[in-house]
Write a protein that holds these residues in place. Structure first.
Motif, PDB file in Angstrom:
ATOM      1  N   ARG A   1       0.818  -1.328  -0.081  1.00  0.00           N
ATOM      2  CA  ARG A   1      -0.107  -0.322  -0.358  1.00  0.00           C
ATOM      3  C   ARG A   1       0.571   1.527   0.278  1.00  0.00           C
ATOM      4  NH1 ARG A   1      -4.902  -1.470   4.606  1.00  0.00           N
ATOM      5  NH2 ARG A   1      -5.657  -3.829   3.360  1.00  0.00           N
ATOM      6  N   ILE A   2       1.846   1.085   0.298  1.00  0.00           N
ATOM      7  CA  ILE A   2       2.292   2.076   0.219  1.00  0.00           C
ATOM      8  C   ILE A   2       4.381   1.590   0.137  1.00  0.00           C
ATOM      9  CG2 ILE A   2       3.617   1.536   2.901  1.00  0.00           C
ATOM     10  CD1 ILE A   2       4.075   5.017   2.940  1.00  0.00           C
ATOM     11  N   LYS A   3       4.995   2.225  -0.834  1.00  0.00           N
ATOM     12  CA  LYS A   3       6.252   2.468  -1.634  1.00  0.00           C
ATOM     13  C   LYS A   3       7.339   3.510  -0.334  1.00  0.00           C
ATOM     14  CE  LYS A   3       9.282   1.966  -5.627  1.00  0.00           C
ATOM     15  NZ  LYS A   3       8.603   2.495  -6.838  1.00  0.00           N
ATOM     16  N   ASP A   4       7.809   2.573   0.372  1.00  0.00           N
ATOM     17  CA  ASP A   4       8.900   3.288   2.019  1.00  0.00           C
ATOM     18  C   ASP A   4       9.958   4.019   0.835  1.00  0.00           C
ATOM     19  OD1 ASP A   4       6.854   3.289   3.930  1.00  0.00           O
ATOM     20  OD2 ASP A   4       7.462   1.193   3.162  1.00  0.00           O
ATOM     21  N   PHE A   5      10.975   3.546   0.346  1.00  0.00           N
ATOM     22  CA  PHE A   5      12.330   4.111  -0.377  1.00  0.00           C
ATOM     23  C   PHE A   5      12.550   3.572  -1.940  1.00  0.00           C
ATOM     24  CE2 PHE A   5      12.531   0.751   2.371  1.00  0.00           C
ATOM     25  CZ  PHE A   5      12.828  -0.389   2.026  1.00  0.00           C
ATOM     26  N   PRO A   6      13.018   4.527  -2.672  1.00  0.00           N
ATOM     27  CA  PRO A   6      13.300   3.816  -3.955  1.00  0.00           C
ATOM     28  C   PRO A   6      14.052   2.622  -4.029  1.00  0.00           C
ATOM     29  CG  PRO A   6      13.840   6.111  -3.807  1.00  0.00           C
ATOM     30  CD  PRO A   6      13.688   5.891  -2.181  1.00  0.00           C
TER      31      PRO A   6
END
Length: 246
Positions: free
Chosen positions: A126-131
Motif C-alpha cells: 500500500r505504500i512504497k517507502d523508498f526507491p
C-alpha cells in the motif's frame, strides 16, 4: 484451515535434480542504502531470506498443483530464528522479527508473471517507502506477504511441471523458473499509464502492469494484455522534475 478444506493440491515435493529447461530467470539486489535505517537490518534481511529460500528452493509445481508461499515458508525457523528486519506494520516502516521476506515474494511474483502459471492470490504494497535499488525495474510488480493474512499463490493449469531454483551470490538473489519441457511462449511485462497525483496532502502513484505473449512456434505476437492497475502511496521525496497532478 481454509487451505486444508479448499480441495486444492498444494506443491510440497522437492527435487534435488533440476528440471532441464529454463523458462525465465532474474536477479535482485539485496542491499538497499536508501531505507534510512542502519545497514545491519539489510544484513539481517539476507539472513532471513536465506532461511525462507531453503524451504522453497527445488520445489516442484506439477500440473493442477497450487504453490503457496506461506505454506512452505512458515517452517523456515525450524533450524534458526529470524532476525530483526524491515517491515511495514500498520502503514509504518519499522523493524520486526523476520522482516524483509517480501523481497523473496517480490522476486517470485515477478518470475511467475513470465510464465503461464495462474495468479491465485497476490497483494500489492500500500505504500512504497523508498526507491527501488534497480531504477530499470517496472513499478508495481511486487507481492507483499503476511503470515496468516496475505499469501502469494499460483496454480499450474498447464501440462508442464515447473520448478523454483534460488541461489545467493554476494549481494544478489538469483531466481529461475525451470520446466520439464520447452515453454513455447515468451512473456514481456511492462508498465503503462504511469502517473503521480496528490490526495489529502500525500503523493500517490497509479500504474498499470501489462503483459505481451510471443508464440515461438508460430512466430505470433499476441495483443498486449492489461493484468491489473495499482495505486499506492509514495513515502519518499520524488525528484523535483517529477510531474505530480492535483
Amino acid at each position: 484451515m481454509r487451505m486444508y478444506f479448499d480441495a486444492n493440491s498444494y506443491a510440497k515435493t522437492k527435487a534435488t535434480k533440476l528440471q532441464p529447461f529454463c523458462a525465465y530467470k532474474s536477479k535482485t539486489n539485496l542491499l538497499n542504502e536508501n531505507t534510512g535505517y542502519d545497514m545491519k537490518f539489510q544484513e539481517n534481511k539476507i539472513f532471513n531470506l536465506q532461511l525462507a529460500a531453503e524451504t522453497i528452493n527445488g520445489i516442484l509445481i506439477r500440473p493442477q498443483e497450487t504453490f503457496s508461499f506461506w505454506q512452505l515458508v512458515r517452517k523456515a525457523e525450524q533450524k534458526a530464528r529470524y532476525k530483526e528486519g524491515l517491515s511495514v506494520e500498520n502503514g509504518v516502516l519499522t523493524t520486526v522479527k523476520g522482516g524483509g521476506l517480501c523481497h523473496l515474494s517480490n522476486l517470485l511474483f515477478w518470475m511467475f508473471l513470465h510464465t503461464p502459471l495462474t495468479i491465485v492470490e497476490r497483494h500489492p504494497h500500500r505504500i512504497k517507502d523508498f526507491p527501488s535499488p534497480d531504477a530499470n525495474e517496472p513499478d508495481s510488480v511486487d507481492a507483499t506477504v503476511s503470515e496468516g493474512w496475505l499469501d502469494l499463490k499460483v496454480k499450474n493449469q498447464t501440462g508442464l511441471t515447473f520448478q523454483i531454483d534460488l541461489s545467493f551470490n554476494g549481494s544478489c538473489l538469483y531466481g529461475r523458473i525451470l520446466t520439464d519441457q520447452v515453454m513455447p511462449y515468451r512473456y514481456d511485462v511492462t508498465n503503462r499509464d504511469k502517473m503521480f497525483f496528490k490526495r489529502g496532502g500525500k503523493v500517490f502513484e497509479q500504474v498499470s502492469v501489462c503483459r505481451q505473449c510471443t508464440d515461438y512456434q508460430w512466430r505470433d505476437i499476441q495483443p498486449t494484455q492489461l493484468l491489473y492497475t495499482d495505486i499506492f502511496e509514495i513515502g519518499y521525496p520524488l525528484p523535483e522534475e517529477t510531474e505530480i497532478a492535483s
